[in-house]
Scaffold this active site. Structure first.
Site, PDB file in Angstrom:
ATOM      1  N   GLY A  47      35.163  49.683  50.631  1.00 40.70           N
ATOM      2  CA  GLY A  47      34.650  49.509  49.278  1.00 40.70           C
ATOM      3  C   GLY A  47      33.159  49.783  49.263  1.00 40.70           C
ATOM      4  CD  GLN A  52      27.567  47.821  49.221  1.00 42.71           C
ATOM      5  OE1 GLN A  52      28.619  48.097  48.653  1.00 42.71           O
ATOM      6  NE2 GLN A  52      27.513  47.411  50.477  1.00 42.71           N
ATOM      7  CB  CYS A  95      28.737  43.293  53.557  1.00 44.69           C
ATOM      8  SG  CYS A  95      27.912  44.076  52.151  1.00 44.69           S
ATOM      9  CG  LEU A  96      29.864  49.427  54.443  1.00 46.95           C
ATOM     10  CD1 LEU A  96      30.224  50.589  53.523  1.00 46.95           C
ATOM     11  CD2 LEU A  96      30.033  49.831  55.904  1.00 46.95           C
ATOM     12  CG  HIS A 137      32.784  42.314  49.355  1.00 52.14           C
ATOM     13  ND1 HIS A 137      32.535  41.680  50.558  1.00 52.14           N
ATOM     14  CD2 HIS A 137      31.893  43.339  49.298  1.00 52.14           C
ATOM     15  CE1 HIS A 137      31.526  42.287  51.172  1.00 52.14           C
ATOM     16  NE2 HIS A 137      31.121  43.311  50.428  1.00 52.14           N
ATOM     17  CD  GLU A 138      32.929  46.577  47.303  1.00 51.88           C
ATOM     18  OE1 GLU A 138      31.699  46.688  47.104  1.00 51.88           O
ATOM     19  OE2 GLU A 138      33.420  46.552  48.442  1.00 51.88           O
ATOM     20  CG  HIS A 141      27.973  44.308  46.640  1.00 54.00           C
ATOM     21  ND1 HIS A 141      26.869  43.965  47.401  1.00 54.00           N
ATOM     22  CD2 HIS A 141      28.960  44.576  47.524  1.00 54.00           C
ATOM     23  CE1 HIS A 141      27.188  44.016  48.690  1.00 54.00           C
ATOM     24  NE2 HIS A 141      28.463  44.381  48.797  1.00 54.00           N
TER      25      HIS A 141
HETATM   26  O1  GNR Z   1      34.162  47.884  54.446  1.00 51.61           O
HETATM   27  C1  GNR Z   1      34.234  46.731  54.018  1.00 51.61           C
HETATM   28  N1  GNR Z   1      35.189  45.887  54.504  1.00 51.61           N
HETATM   29  C2  GNR Z   1      35.492  44.662  53.924  1.00 51.61           C
HETATM   30  C3  GNR Z   1      36.303  43.794  54.642  1.00 51.61           C
HETATM   31  C4  GNR Z   1      36.664  42.573  54.115  1.00 51.61           C
HETATM   32  C5  GNR Z   1      36.223  42.205  52.856  1.00 51.61           C
HETATM   33  C6  GNR Z   1      35.397  43.062  52.136  1.00 51.61           C
HETATM   34  C7  GNR Z   1      35.050  44.284  52.662  1.00 51.61           C
HETATM   35  S1  GNR Z   1      34.056  45.349  51.719  1.00 51.61           S
HETATM   36  C8  GNR Z   1      33.265  46.258  53.009  1.00 51.61           C
HETATM   37  C9  GNR Z   1      32.399  47.370  52.438  1.00 51.61           C
HETATM   38  C10 GNR Z   1      31.299  46.781  51.578  1.00 51.61           C
HETATM   39  O2  GNR Z   1      30.302  46.286  52.014  1.00 51.61           O
HETATM   40  N2  GNR Z   1      31.473  46.818  50.278  1.00 51.61           N
HETATM   41  O3  GNR Z   1      30.539  46.296  49.469  1.00 51.61           O
HETATM   42 NI    NI Z   2      29.565  44.720  50.605  1.00 54.75          NI
END
Ligand code: GNR
Ligand code: NI
Length: 172
Positions: A47, A52, A95-96, A137-138, A141
């Site tokens: 995601g 980001q 999270c990246l 999660h997104e 953000h």
């Molecule tokens: O790549 C991602 N893996 C992930 C694993 C578990 C819960 C959420 C994520 S999102 C993350 C990529 C990211 O930072 N998206 O904002």
């Molecule tokens: Ni993230």
């Protein structure tokens, strides 16, 4: 398509911004989506939210397809969570924008989201499992919220400090 660089901690000045709604999903928004998707696949991740890559707009991409499977990107603009289950589920999140840090996070197991798709059409999606976790999660953000905000303050402060120190030493 262009790969853009991903903003990481300690850059909270960007990551904590509340992103603005898109007026519509037009050609410029589709270019943004394409760049986000390429950046996400390149990372790799499942995601990515526009903030980001430094763009404070309410746009996100998700693709849960595993390596070797056909890609199935989801393009989401202006998402609104209209329903969340009382049942919770636990996932180890990463999270990246916080590389190499993983922790268990508890969130609603199922959610229903209203959003605009890549063609500016209004859509409704009910998600469960990893897709529900990833969408939440997104969407966090877009509101300047990071998954570390859902863990203990002790662990959060420790990881933020680690990134601040690494940046000061020129290691980021
Ligand atoms: O790549 C991602 N893996 C992930 C694993 C578990 C819960 C959420 C994520 S999102 C993350 C990529 C990211 O930072 N998206 O904002
Ligand atoms: Ni993230």
């Amino acid at each position: 398509m262009t790969t853009r660089s991903i903003i990481t901690l300690p850059d909270e000045k960007i990551l904590r911004q509340v992103s603005k709604p898109l007026k519509q999903v037009d050609a410029a928004a589709r270019t943004l989506f394409d760049d986000m998707l390429e950046t996400m696949y390149d990372a790799p991740g499942i995601g990515l939210a526009a903030i980001q890559i430094g763009v404070p707009l309410r746009a996100l991409v998700v693709d849960l397809a595993k390596e070797g499977e056909d890609k199935k990107p989801l393009f989401v603009a202006n998402p609104e969570i209209v329903a969340s289950s009382a049942e919770l589920s636990d996932y180890e999140e990463g999270c990246l924008s916080i590389p190499e840090f993983y922790e268990m996070v508890q969130r609603p197991r199922d959610i229903t989201v209203h959003y605009l798709d890549r063609n500016n059409e209004a859509m409704e999606l009910t998600a469960t499992g990893l897709l529900a976790t990833c969408l939440q999660h997104e969407i966090d953000h877009l509101n300047g919220v990071l998954f570390i905000d859902h863990i203990s303050k002790l662990k959060r402060d420790r990881v933020v400090k680690k990134f601040q120190k690494a940046a000061k030493l020129g290691k980021l």
